[in-house]
Scaffold this active site. Structure first.
Site, short mmCIF file in Angstrom:
data_model
loop_
_atom_site.label_atom_id
_atom_site.label_comp_id
_atom_site.label_asym_id
_atom_site.label_seq_id
_atom_site.Cartn_x
_atom_site.Cartn_y
_atom_site.Cartn_z
N ALA A 182 -13.39 -14.35 -4.22
CA ALA A 182 -12.30 -15.33 -3.67
C ALA A 182 -12.40 -16.67 -4.43
O ALA A 182 -12.24 -17.70 -4.12
CB ALA A 182 -12.43 -15.80 -2.20
N ARG A 214 0.25 -18.98 -8.38
CA ARG A 214 1.59 -18.52 -7.83
C ARG A 214 1.66 -19.05 -6.21
O ARG A 214 3.09 -18.70 -6.09
CB ARG A 214 1.65 -17.02 -8.17
CG ARG A 214 2.29 -16.98 -9.66
CD ARG A 214 2.50 -15.44 -9.92
NE ARG A 214 1.20 -14.68 -10.01
CZ ARG A 214 1.40 -13.27 -9.84
NH1 ARG A 214 2.59 -12.55 -9.21
NH2 ARG A 214 0.31 -12.59 -9.84
N TYR A 220 -5.51 -37.10 30.59
CA TYR A 220 -5.78 -38.14 29.35
C TYR A 220 -5.48 -39.36 29.81
O TYR A 220 -4.27 -39.68 30.10
CB TYR A 220 -5.05 -37.31 28.29
CG TYR A 220 -5.37 -37.96 26.90
CD1 TYR A 220 -6.37 -38.17 26.49
CD2 TYR A 220 -4.01 -38.48 26.32
CE1 TYR A 220 -6.74 -38.84 25.27
CE2 TYR A 220 -4.30 -39.12 25.01
CZ TYR A 220 -5.76 -39.12 24.38
OH TYR A 220 -5.84 -39.83 23.16
N GLN A 257 -18.45 -19.69 -8.42
CA GLN A 257 -18.31 -19.42 -9.89
C GLN A 257 -17.61 -20.65 -10.11
O GLN A 257 -16.19 -20.76 -9.90
CB GLN A 257 -17.46 -18.02 -9.77
CG GLN A 257 -17.13 -17.66 -11.18
CD GLN A 257 -15.90 -16.76 -11.30
OE1 GLN A 257 -14.94 -16.88 -10.52
NE2 GLN A 257 -16.05 -15.85 -12.11
C1 UD1 Z 1 -7.82 -7.03 -11.28
C2 UD1 Z 1 -8.31 -5.91 -11.96
C3 UD1 Z 1 -7.04 -4.72 -12.17
C4 UD1 Z 1 -6.33 -4.59 -10.95
C5 UD1 Z 1 -6.12 -5.58 -10.03
C6 UD1 Z 1 -5.70 -5.34 -8.61
C7 UD1 Z 1 -9.89 -6.62 -13.47
C8 UD1 Z 1 -10.38 -6.93 -14.86
N1 UD1 Z 1 -8.75 -6.10 -13.31
O1 UD1 Z 1 -6.87 -7.62 -12.29
O2 UD1 Z 1 -7.48 -3.58 -12.77
O3 UD1 Z 1 -5.35 -3.49 -11.12
O4 UD1 Z 1 -7.07 -6.72 -9.99
O5 UD1 Z 1 -5.09 -6.50 -8.25
O6 UD1 Z 1 -10.76 -6.63 -12.57
N2 UD1 Z 1 -11.45 -13.39 -9.08
C9 UD1 Z 1 -12.61 -14.34 -9.12
N3 UD1 Z 1 -12.98 -15.05 -10.39
C10 UD1 Z 1 -12.38 -14.81 -11.48
C11 UD1 Z 1 -11.30 -13.91 -11.66
C12 UD1 Z 1 -11.03 -13.14 -10.30
O7 UD1 Z 1 -13.14 -14.47 -7.99
O8 UD1 Z 1 -13.07 -14.99 -12.61
C13 UD1 Z 1 -10.98 -12.95 -7.93
C14 UD1 Z 1 -9.76 -13.33 -7.75
O9 UD1 Z 1 -9.80 -14.29 -6.67
C15 UD1 Z 1 -9.00 -12.04 -7.10
C16 UD1 Z 1 -9.57 -11.03 -7.59
O10 UD1 Z 1 -10.90 -11.42 -8.17
O11 UD1 Z 1 -9.00 -12.08 -5.49
C17 UD1 Z 1 -8.92 -10.33 -8.79
O12 UD1 Z 1 -8.50 -11.30 -9.75
P1 UD1 Z 1 -7.32 -11.22 -10.65
O13 UD1 Z 1 -7.20 -12.13 -11.55
O14 UD1 Z 1 -6.02 -11.15 -9.68
O15 UD1 Z 1 -7.41 -9.99 -11.26
P2 UD1 Z 1 -6.13 -9.01 -11.95
O16 UD1 Z 1 -5.90 -9.68 -13.46
O17 UD1 Z 1 -5.06 -9.00 -11.18
#
Ligand code: UD1
Ligand code: MG
Length: 451
Positions: free
Chosen positions: A9, A15, A371, A75
């Site tokens: 998270a 967006r 109150y 993170q």
């Molecule tokens: C990721 C997957 C993709 C999948 C998609 C589904 C990877 C590399 N790709 O892509 O294969 O189809 O989700 O929705 O895993 N997050 C962190 N820290 C970070 C990056 C992300 O906590 O550094 C969390 C985000 O908050 C989110 C989730 O991980 O809840 C997914 O991150 P997001 O950036 O949406 O990944 P996608 O590029 O969509």
């Protein structure tokens, strides 16, 4: 074998176009992340580690309020899903068993799906990935399989060849593996990809290279719905409500107009509950079997017992507890009050910070003045008492069993059991005076000189 959950998270959620971190936006009366947490809890994990980052100052306290036992790690820089999971790995020290990785913005993964993934893990797959088939796979990672039940790799859309992009089996993000192995595989993940990020998804190819077996399990696309924008959030709310209405009907409640009834994540409705149109269940509401909600009501953090009848147009606020056979009627508001068995508050009343005894009747327009502008005070009303219409009960106050309060009274002192309290100006009748007065006024009107 025990299970741990890692919940990601830390992402931006840009967006959403919001000052509020994405996972705190409300879905069915609960923060978005509470939904993934509920799915996680359903598999009875030994521990849950949540990775937060963006907006952690708001997200962390909200998480602690949901569950003080969560382990929260930060993170600080969002360097990819692999990097995010790596931050959680130290919190798995001393844990032996399977790990499931979930996303805070993916609310609808069903517990049965997680159980099926854990079963596949225990049946011998080193890494199990949850996939779904999409006619428009867009930006999702694609699952590369050998056609014989083996998952070979996950390729991100941006890194995929045109042939790989044509694959419709997508990665929804949920992965199950074994704790020690996860740590091992992550150590090999690099950043040579289109986004220069640590991809969690790379662990699949790394496991294959080691001769380990990975497997994809497909679920219904409705489970994998993620929330990235307000449009997604509205769609998720609609999806949640559709499912909740269906579940309420299946569990034996009658909803005359299901589409106008709104449930929260934790709403509990018993069997043979009747629910009329336009009812909103905020968080924390439980309704026992056989209660009737007539319609046009708003509830939050309250309990309605068997046989109670509520509404139309009633509002039950936090701490309202209705015992069996209580009647709450139109334009009645109850807050932080226990209403004992068979008591009736049928019209236009406010009861707050109070206890109303069994079979007591509270008349139309009666108000508990709880109150004083600074402090809240309590009111205790005994059993079988009768509070007349338009009474103001000025708290703190105790009214005994079977007491009777005359209509229109402003009650500022305790009333003993069985007493009649009259706290209003006494009435005097002046014979003939009305007729005389009206005649004088009419005469003045005809005499009146214009200008
Ligand atoms: C990721 C997957 C993709 C999948 C998609 C589904 C990877 C590399 N790709 O892509 O294969 O189809 O989700 O929705 O895993 N997050 C962190 N820290 C970070 C990056 C992300 O906590 O550094 C969390 C985000 O908050 C989110 C989730 O991980 O809840 C997914 O991150 P997001 O950036 O949406 O990944 P996608 O590029 O969509
Ligand atoms: Mg995403």
């Amino acid at each position: 074998m025990s299970t741990a959950v890692i919940l990601l998270a830390a992402g931006q959620g840009s967006r959403m176009n919001s000052d509020l971190p994405k996972v705190l936006h409300r879905l069915a009366g609960a923060p978005l992340i509470a939904h993934a947490l509920a799915s996680a809890r359903a598999v009875e994990p030994e521990r849950i580690v949540v990775v937060t980052g963006t907006g952690a100052d708001q997200v962390d306290p909200a998480l602690r309020a949901l569950d003080p036992d969560l382990r929260i790690v930060h993170q600080t820089e969002q360097r990819g899903t692999g990097h995010a999971v790596a931050q959680a790995v130290p919190e798995l020290a001393g844990f032996e068993g399977d790990v499931i990785i979930l996303y805070g913005d993916t609310p609808f993964i069903q517990p049965e799906t997680l159980r099926a993934m854990l079963k596949a893990r225990r049946d011998g797959a080193a890494v199990v990935v949850l996939g779904f088939d999409s006619p428009a796979p867009g930006g999702y990672g694609r699952l590369i399989t050998d056609g014989a039940g083996r998952l070979l790799a996950i390729v991100e859309a941006q890194d995929a060849t045109p042939a790989q992009r044509a694959i419709t089996l997508c990665n929804c993000g949920v992965i199950a593996t074994e704790a020690a192995l996860l740590s091992d595989l992550l150590a090999e993940v690099g950043t040579s990809n289109a986004k220069n990020e640590y991809y969690l998804t790379d662990i699949v190819a790394i496991a294959n290279a080691r001769g380990l077996r990975a497997k994809a399990i497909a679920c219904d696309p409705s489970e994998t719905m993620g929330v990235n924008s307000r449009v997604d959030l509205a769609a998720a709310e609609a999806a949640f409500q559709a499912r909740a209405r269906r579940a309420a009907l299946d569990n034996g409640a009658t909803l005359t107009d299901p589409g106008s009834v709104w449930f929260a994540l934790d709403t509990y409705i018993g069997r043979d509950v009747l629910i009329g149109p336009n009812v909103v269940f905020g968080p924390g509401v439980t309704v026992e079997s056989g209660a009737e909600i007539i319609g046009f009501c708003h509830f939050e953090d309250c309990h309605i017992s068997r046989g109670a009848r509520v509404g139309p147009f009633a509002r039950l606020r936090p701490g309202a507890e209705l015992a069996e056979d209580v009647h709450i009627g139109n334009f009645v508001e109850v807050k932080n009050a226990i209403i004992d068995e068979g008591a009736k508050i049928n019209h236009l009343a406010y009861v707050g910070d109070a206890h109303v005894g069994a079979k007591t009747n509270i008349g139309a327009g009666a108000i508990v003045c709880n109150y004083d502008g600074v402090f809240k005070h309590r009111t205790e009303i005994g059993a079988r008492a009768f509070i007349g219409s338009n009474v103001a009960l000025v708290a703190p106050l105790a009214i005994g069993d079977e007491a009777l309060i005359a209509a229109g009274s402003v009650v500022t002192e305790d009333v003993p059991a069985g007493a009649l309290a009259v706290g209003r100006a006494s009435q005097t009748n002046k014979p003939g005076l009305a007729t005389k007065l009206m005649a004088r006024l009419r005469a003045r009107k005809t005499e009146k000189v214009p200008g």
